[in-house]
Design an enzyme around this catalytic site. Structure first.
Site, PDB file in Angstrom:
ATOM      1  CE  LYS A 117      -4.468  -1.558   1.600  1.00  0.00           C
ATOM      2  NZ  LYS A 117      -5.603  -1.339   2.500  1.00  0.00           N
ATOM      3  CE  LYS A 199      -8.577 -10.755  -2.558  1.00  0.00           C
ATOM      4  NZ  LYS A 199      -8.298 -10.644  -1.127  1.00  0.00           N
ATOM      5  CE  LYS A 202     -13.003  -2.862  -1.763  1.00  0.00           C
ATOM      6  NZ  LYS A 202     -14.023  -3.251  -0.800  1.00  0.00           N
TER       7      LYS A 202
END
Ligand code: TRP
Length: 335
Positions: A117, A199, A202
């Site tokens: 992140k 994966k 969103k």
């Protein structure tokens, strides 16, 4: 009541950072509904974790409410499951702070999600993103959860939670129950339709790779028609060599209840065209009642409000008991 007390406890949460995906439905929410009889279940909208990445406030509010409605529409009965919003239960922030003080800089630096992140949000590597795992540990430990249903990518967070709990218990005596991750076998990892090696997410830049739980049927069908496959025109389960086809088979299998052998037989000798259409249609039919029920619930704001208020009250009751034990153990003066 006697039995209630003996049931094992489950806690999980999803961040309301966007619309729920088919991956979170098949991999998580769908399986949760079946656990309610056997376990004492707590599910939250992890809105406090969501703000570790910048959000549009009105969108965060909307996503939180839609997520609650979608949980209920997916079969999570609010009478049998405690459904709540993380920020409605102050004990999460309160225990989160305490646990920050029992979590080491070094161990937080090694977390894969933090590294990923911070690479993706290089302009906003904030302290919350760094201490995210300590807040998540608080979420779990407050409820003395036995099991934490999570996808494989969250396993490391459950492990650090155990480490923090073990450290605290070692210093102050038994305070927290050590939780185990609970990773469902089926449908745990739905992959992107366009990049089937990663994966379904969103946050994927390619919106064609991700199908949303509440998406319009025509959009769902279009995405499945465009799904990445391979050039050997044979429907066969082989995740290593045929990741795209295998992912579609996995989705079809969960949606229809058929096993891989039956699916291979069904499409033997046919090209991918009819297979992809069939998968798309099965997903549309699977999601249709949930979408309709979610829309119906969203029109009844008073009901949703009553659910999250009652959920926060039940959650706070359990959470505050753990929090007051912790406050006492670390030496805070009782008020
Ligand atoms: N970190 C989880 C995710 O992104 C969400 C989450 C927050 C969670 N708190 C939790 C999951 C506690 C399980 C238990 O998917």
């Amino acid at each position: 009541m006697e039995n209630e007390v003996q049931k094992k406890r489950i806690l999980s949460g999803i961040q309301p950072s966007g619309d729920l995906t088919l991956g979170s439905y098949l991999g998580a929410i769908r399986n949760w509904a079946a656990l309610a009889d056997e376990y004492d279940c707590y599910y939250m909208m992890a809105d406090m974790h969501t703000i570790t990445v910048r959000q549009v406030p009105a969108e965060l509010r909307r996503h939180t409410l839609v997520q609650l409605a979608a949980y209920i529409a997916s079969g999570l009965d609010p009478e049998k499951n405690v459904l709540f919003v993380q920020s409605h239960v102050p004990a999460h922030a309160q225990l989160g702070w305490v646990l920050d003080c029992y979590t080491m800089f070094g161990e937080l630096s090694r977390m894969t999600q933090f590294k990923d992140k911070s690479a993706k949000n290089a302009d906003n590597i904030n302290a919350g993103l760094f201490t995210y795992p300590a807040l998540m540990a608080a979420d779990i430990l407050l409820y003395q959860a036995d099991l934490v249903p999570v996808g494989g990518d969250q396993k490391q967070h459950v492990e650090i939670c155990r480490d923090i709990a073990t450290r605290f218990n070692g210093l102050y005596g038994d305070t927290f129950k050590l939780p185990d991750p609970y990773i469902p076998k089926v449908g745990a990892r739905i992959m992107s339709l366009t990049t089937p090696t990663s994966k379904m997410s969103k946050s994927d830049k390619d919106q064609n790779g991700c199908v949303y739980m509440l998406e319009k049927p025509e959009d769902i069908l279009r995405k499945f028609k465009k799904a990445m496959t391979d050039s050997d025109a044979c429907v066969r389960f082989d995740p290593e060599n045929k990741p795209g086809v295998s992912n579609l088979m996995q989705i079809y299998s969960v949606a229809t209840g058929r096993d891989y052998a039956a699916i291979e037989a069904e499409f033997a000798g046919q090209g991918y065209g009819s297979f992809k259409t069939a998968v798309g249609e099965s997903v549309v039919e699977l999601l249709r009642p949930i979408r309709e029920e979610t829309e119906r619930l969203l029109a009844d704001k008073a009901y949703l409000e009553s659910v999250y208020r009652a959920g926060a009250e039940k959650a706070a009751y359990v959470a505050n008991r753990t929090l007051s034990k912790v406050y006492k153990k670390v030496g805070f003066l009782a008020r």
